[in-house]
Each structure stands twice: as C-alpha cells, then as structure tokens.
Design a protein around this motif. Structure first.
Motif, short mmCIF file in Angstrom:
data_model
loop_
_atom_site.label_atom_id
_atom_site.label_comp_id
_atom_site.label_asym_id
_atom_site.label_seq_id
_atom_site.Cartn_x
_atom_site.Cartn_y
_atom_site.Cartn_z
N ARG A 260 -1.32 -1.09 -4.06
CA ARG A 260 -2.43 -0.14 -4.18
C ARG A 260 -1.90 1.27 -3.91
O ARG A 260 -1.48 1.58 -2.79
CB ARG A 260 -3.55 -0.47 -3.19
N SER B 243 -3.91 7.00 -9.17
CA SER B 243 -4.43 6.08 -8.15
C SER B 243 -4.96 4.82 -8.83
O SER B 243 -5.81 4.89 -9.72
CB SER B 243 -5.55 6.74 -7.36
N VAL C 33 0.26 5.50 0.07
CA VAL C 33 -0.59 6.69 0.07
C VAL C 33 0.33 7.89 0.04
O VAL C 33 1.24 8.01 0.86
CB VAL C 33 -1.50 6.74 1.33
N TYR D 288 0.86 -1.19 0.00
CA TYR D 288 0.00 0.00 0.00
C TYR D 288 0.89 1.24 0.00
O TYR D 288 1.93 1.27 0.66
CB TYR D 288 -0.92 0.04 1.23
N THR E 38 -3.54 11.54 -2.98
CA THR E 38 -4.53 12.47 -2.39
C THR E 38 -4.19 13.92 -2.71
O THR E 38 -3.06 14.22 -3.13
CB THR E 38 -4.56 12.31 -0.87
N THR F 142 -2.58 5.23 -3.71
CA THR F 142 -3.63 6.23 -3.53
C THR F 142 -2.96 7.60 -3.50
O THR F 142 -2.09 7.86 -2.66
CB THR F 142 -4.39 6.01 -2.21
#
Lengths: 112, 111
Positions: free
Chosen positions: B107, B86, B12, B10, B111, B109
């Motif tokens: 994954r 994303s 972010v 992951y 923002t 992401t």
C-alpha cells in the motif's frame, strides 16, 4: 473500455444459503475465465477457472457456469460459509494466458 | 516460505520522492507481473516479464520502471512520486498454466 464487468459491488447472504456472483464480458477473444478471492490486506487467491469450451466447472462448494452466447459467467457457492466473506474478482484471458483482465470485484458477506 | 512476497507492505512518502517496491517468488515461475489497484478497486496490469524479458508494458507513465535482475525477482521503481500514484501494488507470478499467484500487496500512500 471495461471488458469485464461485475455489476454488483456487494452481496449479502445467510450462512448455508447459495451465493451467486455474476460477471459479464465484452471481448469475444477471451478463452478462459477465472475467479479470485481476496481478503483484506492480502493478495487475490485463485479459486476456480473455466475454459470457453465448457459450460460448467465444479470444485467442492464452488461451481462456475459459463454462457458464452450471453458473454456471462457466474460463480455459485453452496452452502455459503462466513469464511467465504471476501471480495470476489472475475478475470478473463485469451489463449496465451499472458494477460488477465479483471472485473471490479464483488464484496460477498455471509452472515452467520 | 511465502510463495510471492513483497516489501515493503506499507510505504508512506512525500510527493517528488523516488521509491522502490521489491517482489520475489520462490515458485520457479517464469513470468512475473505488476498490477495496480486504485481507489476504485480495479486491478490493472502494468508490466509483465518473462525470464527477465519485458513482454507487457501497459500505458504507464515512464516514471515507473520495472527491473528484473533474475526470473525470481521483479522490482518496481517509481520516480517523482505524485498523489495519484497512491494505490495498492500487487506482484504476481505464473508458470505455463493460467493461474497467477499474487503477493500480499504494497500500500503506497503519497502525501
């Protein structure tokens, strides 16, 4: 231009029954077709393949049928088991096998 | 003894940042790939390397740069990340056969 299509986003069957997942393609240059299975948060795993010179390939509970004139293939799972619940991707490639073109996947749910 | 591994699982991050995803395979395969699975769930090929040589380069923004230091590794560096980046990114490898072996995915992401 989507060359491999899986028109059913989802399929639900009862445990023990047959699951039939369908796939259509448009590119006549495709020579090999593969099915992949994908569980959530995991990568796709290879399931079964078929060459364009065959019309059927079987591996245990899984059978893939190819209708070259209709540019259509299907994956049959019998009997279906709850552990088969996953997203199934159809993929196609030419003779070199260097590039796979995937369909958008079908979510199979097998209910106990 | 995972066959194809990716790090991180992951990620972010904020728009404008630069990030890298790493991939390693211990299968002895010569060919490695990067795929992007977008919100519509399509798996689309981005790049392919064979023995450290780039052989497939799809229409991908040049903010994406793959690097293969050796045939067991294929990393993906992304500059100036945008919201549209994303997605889940999958690494895969194959030998002379047709089947590709996929990693667990990263994954991303933004923002």
């Amino acid at each position: 231009d989507q060359q491999v299509k899986q028109n059913s986003p989802s399929l639900s069957v009862q445990e023990g029954r047959i699951s039939i997942l369908n796939c259509d393609y448009t590119n006549s240059m495709f020579d090999y077709f593969l099915w992949y299975k994908k569980y959530p948060a995991e990568g796709p795993t290879f399931l079964i393949s078929i060459s364009s010179i065959k019309d059927k390939n079987e591996d245990g509970r899984f059978t893939v049928f190819l209708n070259k004139s209709a540019k259509h293939l299907s994956l049959h799972i019998v009997p279906s088991q709850p552990g088969d619940s996953a997203v199934y991707f159809c993929a196609a490639t030419g003779t070199s096998g260097s590039r796979l073109t995937f369909g958008e996947g079908t979510q199979l749910t097998v209910n106990p | 003894d995972t066959a194809v591994s990716q790090t991180p699982k992951y990620l972010v991050t904020q728009m404008g940042n630069d990030k890298s995803i790493k991939c390693e395979q211990n299968l002895g395969h010569d060919t490695m790939y990067w795929y992007k699975q977008d919100s519509k769930k399509f798996l689309k090929i981005m790049f392919s390397y064979n023995n450290k040589e780039l052989i497939i380069n799809e229409t991908v923004p040049n903010r994406f740069s793959p690097k293969s230091p050796d045939k067991a590794h294929l990393n993906l560096h992304i500059n100036s990340l945008e919201l549209g980046d994303s997605a889940v990114y999958f690494c895969a490898s194959k030998d002379r056969g047709l089947e590709q072996y996929f990693g667990p995915g990263t994954r991303l992401t933004v923002t």
